[in-house]
Design a protein around this motif. Structure first.
Motif, PDB file in Angstrom:
ATOM      1  N   ILE A 210     -12.100  -6.892  11.873  1.00  0.00           N
ATOM      2  CA  ILE A 210     -12.920  -5.959  12.580  1.00  0.00           C
ATOM      3  C   ILE A 210     -13.769  -6.511  13.679  1.00  0.00           C
ATOM      4  O   ILE A 210     -13.749  -5.895  15.018  1.00  0.00           O
ATOM      5  CB  ILE A 210     -13.877  -5.083  11.460  1.00  0.00           C
ATOM      6  CG1 ILE A 210     -13.238  -4.325  10.653  1.00  0.00           C
ATOM      7  CG2 ILE A 210     -15.042  -4.387  12.372  1.00  0.00           C
ATOM      8  CD1 ILE A 210     -14.019  -3.808   9.520  1.00  0.00           C
TER       9      ILE A 210
ATOM     10  N   ALA B  18      -3.295  -0.822  13.948  1.00  0.00           N
ATOM     11  CA  ALA B  18      -3.491  -0.714  12.486  1.00  0.00           C
ATOM     12  C   ALA B  18      -3.751  -2.167  12.084  1.00  0.00           C
ATOM     13  O   ALA B  18      -3.633  -3.249  12.621  1.00  0.00           O
ATOM     14  CB  ALA B  18      -2.057  -0.401  11.859  1.00  0.00           C
ATOM     15  N   THR B  19      -4.479  -2.156  10.807  1.00  0.00           N
ATOM     16  CA  THR B  19      -4.702  -3.658  10.256  1.00  0.00           C
ATOM     17  C   THR B  19      -3.975  -3.620   9.172  1.00  0.00           C
ATOM     18  O   THR B  19      -3.761  -2.717   8.371  1.00  0.00           O
ATOM     19  CB  THR B  19      -6.246  -3.640   9.894  1.00  0.00           C
ATOM     20  OG1 THR B  19      -6.845  -2.673   8.762  1.00  0.00           O
ATOM     21  CG2 THR B  19      -7.321  -3.328  11.425  1.00  0.00           C
ATOM     22  N   TYR B  20      -3.668  -4.909   8.594  1.00  0.00           N
ATOM     23  CA  TYR B  20      -2.881  -5.364   7.433  1.00  0.00           C
ATOM     24  C   TYR B  20      -3.579  -6.382   6.820  1.00  0.00           C
ATOM     25  O   TYR B  20      -3.866  -7.458   7.220  1.00  0.00           O
ATOM     26  CB  TYR B  20      -1.742  -5.501   7.718  1.00  0.00           C
ATOM     27  CG  TYR B  20      -0.906  -5.695   6.386  1.00  0.00           C
ATOM     28  CD1 TYR B  20      -0.440  -4.669   5.678  1.00  0.00           C
ATOM     29  CD2 TYR B  20      -0.555  -6.801   6.030  1.00  0.00           C
ATOM     30  CE1 TYR B  20       0.191  -4.952   4.302  1.00  0.00           C
ATOM     31  CE2 TYR B  20       0.177  -7.241   4.868  1.00  0.00           C
ATOM     32  CZ  TYR B  20       0.617  -6.264   4.028  1.00  0.00           C
ATOM     33  OH  TYR B  20       1.269  -6.324   2.963  1.00  0.00           O
TER      34      TYR B  20
ATOM     35  N   GLU C 127       2.155  -0.860   0.817  1.00  0.00           N
ATOM     36  CA  GLU C 127       1.559  -0.802   2.231  1.00  0.00           C
ATOM     37  C   GLU C 127       2.431  -1.625   3.193  1.00  0.00           C
ATOM     38  O   GLU C 127       2.503  -1.050   4.447  1.00  0.00           O
ATOM     39  CB  GLU C 127       0.525  -1.370   2.205  1.00  0.00           C
ATOM     40  CG  GLU C 127      -0.791  -0.179   1.153  1.00  0.00           C
ATOM     41  CD  GLU C 127      -1.096   0.854   1.844  1.00  0.00           C
ATOM     42  OE1 GLU C 127      -1.772   0.953   2.961  1.00  0.00           O
ATOM     43  OE2 GLU C 127      -0.340   1.857   1.414  1.00  0.00           O
TER      44      GLU C 127
ATOM     45  N   CYS D 201     -11.183  -7.005  16.322  1.00  0.00           N
ATOM     46  CA  CYS D 201     -10.870  -5.761  17.324  1.00  0.00           C
ATOM     47  C   CYS D 201     -12.079  -5.392  18.006  1.00  0.00           C
ATOM     48  O   CYS D 201     -11.705  -4.932  19.220  1.00  0.00           O
ATOM     49  CB  CYS D 201     -10.575  -4.628  16.196  1.00  0.00           C
ATOM     50  SG  CYS D 201      -9.242  -4.860  15.105  1.00  0.00           S
TER      51      CYS D 201
ATOM     52  N   LYS E 253      -5.776   3.018  11.427  1.00  0.00           N
ATOM     53  CA  LYS E 253      -5.316   3.079  10.092  1.00  0.00           C
ATOM     54  C   LYS E 253      -5.562   1.579   9.449  1.00  0.00           C
ATOM     55  O   LYS E 253      -5.063   0.643  10.041  1.00  0.00           O
ATOM     56  CB  LYS E 253      -4.001   3.763   9.681  1.00  0.00           C
ATOM     57  CG  LYS E 253      -3.695   3.808   8.401  1.00  0.00           C
ATOM     58  CD  LYS E 253      -2.728   4.849   8.030  1.00  0.00           C
ATOM     59  CE  LYS E 253      -2.269   4.823   6.321  1.00  0.00           C
ATOM     60  NZ  LYS E 253      -1.072   5.724   6.074  1.00  0.00           N
ATOM     61  N   GLU E 254      -5.846   1.279   8.139  1.00  0.00           N
ATOM     62  CA  GLU E 254      -5.735   0.314   7.410  1.00  0.00           C
ATOM     63  C   GLU E 254      -5.043   0.239   6.305  1.00  0.00           C
ATOM     64  O   GLU E 254      -4.658   1.413   5.760  1.00  0.00           O
ATOM     65  CB  GLU E 254      -7.245   0.039   6.914  1.00  0.00           C
ATOM     66  CG  GLU E 254      -8.494  -0.150   7.809  1.00  0.00           C
ATOM     67  CD  GLU E 254      -9.682  -0.402   7.175  1.00  0.00           C
ATOM     68  OE1 GLU E 254      -9.774   0.010   6.063  1.00  0.00           O
ATOM     69  OE2 GLU E 254     -10.568  -1.053   7.756  1.00  0.00           O
ATOM     70  N   TYR E 255      -4.091  -0.783   6.258  1.00  0.00           N
ATOM     71  CA  TYR E 255      -2.969  -0.951   5.097  1.00  0.00           C
ATOM     72  C   TYR E 255      -3.525  -2.156   4.323  1.00  0.00           C
ATOM     73  O   TYR E 255      -3.839  -3.174   5.113  1.00  0.00           O
ATOM     74  CB  TYR E 255      -1.518  -0.969   5.636  1.00  0.00           C
ATOM     75  CG  TYR E 255      -1.314  -0.240   6.699  1.00  0.00           C
ATOM     76  CD1 TYR E 255      -0.268   0.781   6.075  1.00  0.00           C
ATOM     77  CD2 TYR E 255      -1.571   0.262   7.964  1.00  0.00           C
ATOM     78  CE1 TYR E 255       0.202   1.997   6.998  1.00  0.00           C
ATOM     79  CE2 TYR E 255      -1.393   1.174   8.615  1.00  0.00           C
ATOM     80  CZ  TYR E 255      -0.193   2.092   8.405  1.00  0.00           C
ATOM     81  OH  TYR E 255      -0.014   2.948   9.035  1.00  0.00           O
ATOM     82  N   ILE E 256      -3.462  -1.970   2.869  1.00  0.00           N
ATOM     83  CA  ILE E 256      -4.110  -3.049   2.031  1.00  0.00           C
ATOM     84  C   ILE E 256      -3.155  -3.218   0.989  1.00  0.00           C
ATOM     85  O   ILE E 256      -2.773  -2.033   0.274  1.00  0.00           O
ATOM     86  CB  ILE E 256      -5.333  -2.873   1.577  1.00  0.00           C
ATOM     87  CG1 ILE E 256      -6.333  -2.728   2.910  1.00  0.00           C
ATOM     88  CG2 ILE E 256      -5.800  -4.018   0.872  1.00  0.00           C
ATOM     89  CD1 ILE E 256      -7.807  -2.291   2.503  1.00  0.00           C
TER      90      ILE E 256
ATOM     91  N   LYS F 253     -10.858  -8.400   6.364  1.00  0.00           N
ATOM     92  CA  LYS F 253     -11.243  -7.282   6.958  1.00  0.00           C
ATOM     93  C   LYS F 253     -12.474  -7.667   7.897  1.00  0.00           C
ATOM     94  O   LYS F 253     -12.412  -7.022   9.105  1.00  0.00           O
ATOM     95  CB  LYS F 253     -12.010  -6.006   5.764  1.00  0.00           C
ATOM     96  CG  LYS F 253     -11.091  -5.424   5.221  1.00  0.00           C
ATOM     97  CD  LYS F 253     -11.723  -4.357   4.548  1.00  0.00           C
ATOM     98  CE  LYS F 253     -10.825  -3.894   2.943  1.00  0.00           C
ATOM     99  NZ  LYS F 253     -11.500  -2.781   2.318  1.00  0.00           N
TER     100      LYS F 253
ATOM    101  N   ILE G 217      -8.981   0.754  15.706  1.00  0.00           N
ATOM    102  CA  ILE G 217      -8.371   0.989  14.493  1.00  0.00           C
ATOM    103  C   ILE G 217      -8.106   2.279  13.974  1.00  0.00           C
ATOM    104  O   ILE G 217      -8.967   2.951  13.842  1.00  0.00           O
ATOM    105  CB  ILE G 217      -9.207   0.092  13.190  1.00  0.00           C
ATOM    106  CG1 ILE G 217      -9.404  -1.345  13.718  1.00  0.00           C
ATOM    107  CG2 ILE G 217      -8.442   0.240  11.969  1.00  0.00           C
ATOM    108  CD1 ILE G 217     -10.351  -1.975  12.784  1.00  0.00           C
TER     109      ILE G 217
END
Length: 119
Positions: A26, A4-6, A54, A29, A38-41, A22, A36
């Motif tokens: 990316i 996941a990304t935050y 998030e 990764c 899911k992305e959380y922002i 981002k 990836i």
């Protein structure tokens, strides 16, 4: 590796910050062959506030095994809490869930080394 990304931005003065974060994440990764999932922002959220929506969701999803790691641009994006609060509210729950944290800037967080440094 499923990750996941935050991304977090605390103020509106950092207009390019989410996009820059981002892009860095990316590219990281892709280099490390992470997928990836899911992305959380959290925008306009302070790093010391652990009620960020998030942030709370990423902790819950980590506990459900939805990914193996969390990728952030810098560790400060995930949390700006005191070291003891960081261990209690971030490191311990993620370690228990079997999830690692890796930052573009500093690499993978070693949970055992972090606890050792504090103690």
């Amino acid at each position: 590796m499923r990750v996941a990304t935050y991304v977090r931005m605390s103020t509106t003065d950092q207009k390019d910050s989410p996009e820059r974060q981002k892009a860095q994440i990316i590219a990281h990764c892709e280099r490390h062959k992470h997928t990836i999932v899911k992305e959380y922002i959290d925008l306009g959220q302070r790093g010391w506030d652990d009620t960020r929506p998030e942030f709370q969701q990423i902790l819950a999803d980590a506990n459900k095994g939805r990914f193996e790691g969390i990728i952030v641009d810098e560790l400060s994006r995930l949390s700006r809490q005191s070291p003891l609060d960081y261990i209690a509210k971030v490191a311990h729950p993620l370690k228990e869930a079997g999830v690692f944290v890796e930052s573009v800037a500093d690499g993978r967080q070693d949970w055992d080394e972090l606890v050792g440094m504090i103690l």
